[in-house]
Design a protein around this motif. Structure first.
Motif, mmCIF file in Angstrom:
data_model
loop_
_atom_site.group_PDB
_atom_site.id
_atom_site.type_symbol
_atom_site.label_atom_id
_atom_site.label_comp_id
_atom_site.label_asym_id
_atom_site.label_seq_id
_atom_site.Cartn_x
_atom_site.Cartn_y
_atom_site.Cartn_z
ATOM 1 N N GLY A 96 37.425 5.648 2.727
ATOM 2 C CA GLY A 96 38.528 5.360 3.500
ATOM 3 C C GLY A 96 37.953 4.212 4.639
ATOM 4 N N ILE A 97 39.008 3.458 4.789
ATOM 5 C CA ILE A 97 38.500 2.141 5.715
ATOM 6 C C ILE A 97 39.467 2.180 6.834
ATOM 7 C CG2 ILE A 97 37.946 -0.217 6.006
ATOM 8 C CD1 ILE A 97 37.181 -0.136 2.691
ATOM 9 N N ILE A 157 33.955 2.084 9.334
ATOM 10 C CA ILE A 157 34.743 1.263 10.317
ATOM 11 C C ILE A 157 34.729 -0.125 9.935
ATOM 12 C CG2 ILE A 157 34.756 0.528 12.702
ATOM 13 C CD1 ILE A 157 32.940 3.012 13.133
ATOM 14 N N ALA A 158 35.745 -0.943 9.396
ATOM 15 C CA ALA A 158 35.608 -2.157 8.736
ATOM 16 C C ALA A 158 36.939 -2.953 8.926
ATOM 17 C CB ALA A 158 35.007 -2.252 7.516
ATOM 18 N N ASP A 159 36.782 -4.299 9.071
ATOM 19 C CA ASP A 159 38.044 -5.015 8.962
ATOM 20 C C ASP A 159 38.181 -5.394 7.537
ATOM 21 O OD1 ASP A 159 39.953 -6.813 9.408
ATOM 22 O OD2 ASP A 159 38.812 -7.923 10.788
ATOM 23 N N ALA A 160 39.356 -5.099 7.206
ATOM 24 C CA ALA A 160 39.883 -4.998 5.766
ATOM 25 C C ALA A 160 40.125 -6.558 5.366
ATOM 26 C CB ALA A 160 41.005 -4.213 5.544
ATOM 27 N N THR A 161 40.180 -7.414 6.431
ATOM 28 C CA THR A 161 40.300 -8.891 6.168
ATOM 29 C C THR A 161 39.051 -9.533 5.998
ATOM 30 O OG1 THR A 161 40.555 -9.631 8.491
ATOM 31 C CG2 THR A 161 42.654 -8.954 7.449
ATOM 32 N N ASP A 162 37.760 -8.841 6.184
ATOM 33 C CA ASP A 162 36.592 -9.430 6.145
ATOM 34 C C ASP A 162 36.053 -9.199 4.658
ATOM 35 O OD1 ASP A 162 33.974 -10.200 6.326
ATOM 36 O OD2 ASP A 162 33.443 -8.743 8.060
ATOM 37 N N GLU A 163 35.957 -10.429 3.972
ATOM 38 C CA GLU A 163 35.703 -10.234 2.657
ATOM 39 C C GLU A 163 34.194 -9.569 2.334
ATOM 40 O OE1 GLU A 163 35.673 -13.907 0.287
ATOM 41 O OE2 GLU A 163 35.644 -12.984 -1.492
ATOM 42 N N ASP A 175 30.491 -5.237 0.886
ATOM 43 C CA ASP A 175 29.424 -4.239 1.239
ATOM 44 C C ASP A 175 29.701 -2.777 0.702
ATOM 45 O OD1 ASP A 175 27.943 -6.295 1.878
ATOM 46 O OD2 ASP A 175 28.125 -5.998 4.141
ATOM 47 N N LEU A 176 30.832 -2.656 0.804
ATOM 48 C CA LEU A 176 31.569 -1.120 0.517
ATOM 49 C C LEU A 176 31.701 -0.904 -1.117
ATOM 50 C CD1 LEU A 176 33.918 -0.786 3.559
ATOM 51 C CD2 LEU A 176 31.841 0.597 3.371
ATOM 52 N N ASN A 177 31.540 -1.902 -1.823
ATOM 53 C CA ASN A 177 31.816 -1.915 -3.192
ATOM 54 C C ASN A 177 33.138 -1.452 -3.716
ATOM 55 O OD1 ASN A 177 29.201 -2.666 -4.340
ATOM 56 N ND2 ASN A 177 28.322 -0.701 -3.608
#
Ligand code: ATP
Length: 143
Positions: A33-34, A53-59, A64-66
């Protein structure tokens, strides 16, 4: 036939995304879950296989999350059209073929469908129809 257990990513853990993620966990699947909001992620951290915790627009964050190793992804960002579309495009570029996405408006639906999304979800409309169907066939409610 037994349902095969799979790994899914759920991007955006609002009411829709978190409900989908928790239900998939209940079925025994593995869920990443992100969400960009740390408070939301921390609340769900113990209930998902991995909560980030991540920005889903950051490739780079998605790499990194595979995420591309997942069998399918649900993009549950509705409000920000820009974030939803960008995220979907990144997932496509990463080679992900099964993407389900929530659409919050007609233009949002049109863009997602042009990009070739597997399944576009309209939670409010679909739930409204389900409620009407349940009222039309009350016996179904007794299952
Ligand atoms: P819901 O109805 O599912 O509660 P909502 O319409 O209230 O959703 P949305 O804007 O659709 O809210 O966002 C759903 C979730 O997606 C929120 O928890 C939000 O923090 C998260 N989100 C929004 N933008 C991003 C992003 N760029 N990266 C990761 N998560 C995001």
């Amino acid at each position: 036939m037994k349902n095969q257990l799979r790994q899914f990513a759920v991007i955006g853990l609002g009411r829709f995304g978190s409900a989908a993620a928790l239900e998939l966990m209940r079925f025994g699947h593995s869920i990443i879950g992100i969400d960009i909001d740390a408070k939301i992620v921390n609340k769900l951290a113990d209930q998902l296989t991995l909560a980030a915790i991540a920005d889903a627009t950051d490739e780079n964050a998605l790499k990194d999350l595979n995420i591309s190793n997942c069998d399918a992804t649900i993009v549950a960002i509705g409000e920000s059209l820009e974030a939803s579309i960008l995220c979907v495009l990144l997932l496509k570029n990463m080679g992900m073929s099964e993407i389900w996405a929530k659409a919050s408006s007609k233009p949002h639906h049109t863009i997602l469908s042009r990009i070739g999304i597997s399944r576009i979800v309209h939670p409010e409309e679909e739930m409204g129809m389900k409620v009407a169907q349940s009222l039309n066939y009350p016996m179904v409610n007794h299952y």
